[in-house]
Scaffold this motif. Structure first.
Motif, short mmCIF file in Angstrom:
data_model
loop_
_atom_site.label_atom_id
_atom_site.label_comp_id
_atom_site.label_asym_id
_atom_site.label_seq_id
_atom_site.Cartn_x
_atom_site.Cartn_y
_atom_site.Cartn_z
N THR A 177 -68.16 -32.61 -52.64
CA THR A 177 -68.85 -33.22 -51.50
C THR A 177 -70.32 -32.82 -51.47
O THR A 177 -71.21 -33.68 -51.32
N LEU A 178 -70.60 -31.53 -51.64
CA LEU A 178 -71.99 -31.07 -51.65
C LEU A 178 -72.76 -31.65 -52.83
O LEU A 178 -73.93 -32.02 -52.70
N GLY A 179 -72.11 -31.74 -53.99
CA GLY A 179 -72.77 -32.32 -55.15
C GLY A 179 -73.12 -33.78 -54.94
O GLY A 179 -74.22 -34.23 -55.28
N VAL A 180 -72.21 -34.54 -54.34
CA VAL A 180 -72.45 -35.96 -54.06
C VAL A 180 -73.58 -36.11 -53.03
O VAL A 180 -74.47 -36.95 -53.19
N ILE A 181 -73.56 -35.27 -52.00
CA ILE A 181 -74.63 -35.32 -50.99
C ILE A 181 -75.97 -34.99 -51.63
O ILE A 181 -76.98 -35.66 -51.39
N GLY A 182 -75.99 -33.94 -52.49
CA GLY A 182 -77.23 -33.58 -53.18
C GLY A 182 -77.75 -34.70 -54.06
O GLY A 182 -78.96 -34.90 -54.17
N TYR A 183 -76.85 -35.44 -54.67
CA TYR A 183 -77.25 -36.56 -55.52
C TYR A 183 -77.73 -37.74 -54.68
O TYR A 183 -78.70 -38.41 -55.03
N ALA A 184 -77.06 -38.01 -53.55
CA ALA A 184 -77.35 -39.20 -52.75
C ALA A 184 -78.58 -39.06 -51.86
O ALA A 184 -79.26 -40.06 -51.61
N ARG A 206 -88.32 -38.41 -47.32
CA ARG A 206 -88.07 -37.37 -46.31
C ARG A 206 -87.40 -36.12 -46.84
O ARG A 206 -87.53 -35.06 -46.26
N ILE A 207 -86.65 -36.24 -47.90
CA ILE A 207 -85.88 -35.10 -48.40
C ILE A 207 -86.56 -34.55 -49.65
O ILE A 207 -86.68 -35.26 -50.66
N PRO A 208 -87.01 -33.28 -49.61
CA PRO A 208 -87.63 -32.70 -50.81
C PRO A 208 -86.58 -32.43 -51.89
O PRO A 208 -85.40 -32.26 -51.61
N GLY A 209 -87.04 -32.39 -53.12
CA GLY A 209 -86.15 -32.14 -54.24
C GLY A 209 -85.44 -30.80 -54.15
O GLY A 209 -84.34 -30.62 -54.67
N ALA A 210 -86.07 -29.83 -53.47
CA ALA A 210 -85.47 -28.49 -53.35
C ALA A 210 -84.14 -28.55 -52.62
O ALA A 210 -83.22 -27.77 -52.92
N VAL A 211 -83.99 -29.46 -51.69
CA VAL A 211 -82.73 -29.58 -50.95
C VAL A 211 -81.61 -29.99 -51.90
O VAL A 211 -80.51 -29.42 -51.87
N SER A 212 -81.89 -30.94 -52.79
CA SER A 212 -80.88 -31.34 -53.77
C SER A 212 -80.53 -30.19 -54.71
O SER A 212 -79.37 -29.97 -55.04
N THR A 214 -75.20 -24.72 -54.72
CA THR A 214 -74.07 -24.36 -53.87
C THR A 214 -72.79 -25.01 -54.37
O THR A 214 -71.73 -24.38 -54.39
N ALA A 215 -72.88 -26.26 -54.81
CA ALA A 215 -71.71 -26.97 -55.33
C ALA A 215 -71.19 -26.27 -56.59
O ALA A 215 -69.98 -26.09 -56.75
N LEU A 216 -72.09 -25.87 -57.47
CA LEU A 216 -71.67 -25.16 -58.68
C LEU A 216 -70.99 -23.84 -58.35
O LEU A 216 -69.98 -23.47 -58.95
#
Length: 193
Positions: A15-22, A30-36, A42-44
Motif C-alpha cells: 500500500t505504501l509503495g503504491v501510494i509513493g508511486y501514485a 504539490r508533492i516533493p520527490g522526497a515524500v515518495s 518505509t515500504a521496503l
C-alpha cells in the motif's frame, strides 16, 4: 491475536509503495520527490519486516502476550504519528522561510521516533534475561555494522571516490540500524536454540 501476521505487514508495504508511486502523478506540483522516497523506504522496510516475521520462529520471542501487545500498540502508535508528522513537516518546510522556524519544523518527526525508541527499550527491559541477551547482542552487532559502513563511506567520501549528500546519509542511518538489527537477531537467535 498477539502475533502480527506477515500478510498484514506485506499489505501495508505494498500500500505504501503504491501510494509513493501514485502521489507524484496525482499531485505533480504539490508533492516533493522526497515524500515518495520516504514511502518507498518505509515500504521496503515493512516488506523486510514481513519476511522476518515469517522466518522467525515463535520461540525467538519469549515475552508474554500482554507485553507483546503493549509493545505492538506503543510502537504502531508512535510510527503512525511519525508518518503523519513527517508529511506535515515536509509540507510545512515548503511554506516556512524563517531559519529558526524551519529548524523547528524539520525536527518535528523526532518526538514520535523517541516514543518508538521508548517502546523498544521498555519491551527489552521487561523481557526475561535470555531475551534481553538476544536483543542486546543483536543491537550491538547492528550498531557495529552500521558504524563500520558509515565510517567506510566517510573515508571514501574524504578520498573523493564517492559523493553522497550528507542529508541522505544521515537520514538513512537509523533505518539501516533497524534493518541490520533484524538480520542480526536471526543470527543471534539461532545460537541460543
Amino acid at each position: 491475536m498477539d502475533r502480527i501476521r506477515p500478510g498484514h505487514i506485506l499489505t501495508a508495504a505494498v500500500t505504501l509503495g503504491v501510494i509513493g508511486y501514485a502521489l507524484p502523478y496525482l499531485f505533480p506540483d504539490r508533492i516533493p520527490g522526497a515524500v515518495s522516497v520516504i514511502l518507498y523506504g518505509t515500504a521496503l522496510m515493512l516488506a523486510f519486516a514481513a519476511l522476518l516475521r515469517g522466518r522467525l520462529p515463535d520461540s525467538c520471542d519469549v515475552a508474554s502476550p500482554a507485553l507483546r501487545r503493549r509493545y505492538t500498540r506503543e510502537l504502531m502508535l508512535a510510527m503512525g504519528a511519525y508518518v503523519l508528522v513527517l508529511f506535515a513537516s515536509v509540507w510545512l518546510l515548503k511554506q516556512v522561510e524563517e531559519p529558526a522556524l524551519r529548524a523547528l519544523v524539520a525536527l518535528l518527526p523526532l518526538p514520535p521516533i523517541a516514543l518508538a525508541l521508548r517502546a523498544i527499550v521498555r519491551y527489552i527491559r521487561d523481557t526475561d534475561e535470555m531475551q534481553q541477551r538476544i536483543e542486546l547482542e543483536a543491537v550491538c552487532i547492528a550498531t557495529a555494522f552500521v558504524s563500520l559502513l558509515y565510517m567506510a563511506g566517510g573515508f571514501l567520501q574524504a578520498a573523493k571516490v564517492i559523493d553522497v549528500p550528507a542529508a541522505s546519509a544521515m537520514i538513512w542511518v537509523f533505518p539501516l540500524v533497524c534493518f541490520s538489527y533484524g538480520l542480526a537477531k536471526i543470527v543471534v537467535m539461532r545460537r541460543y536454540r
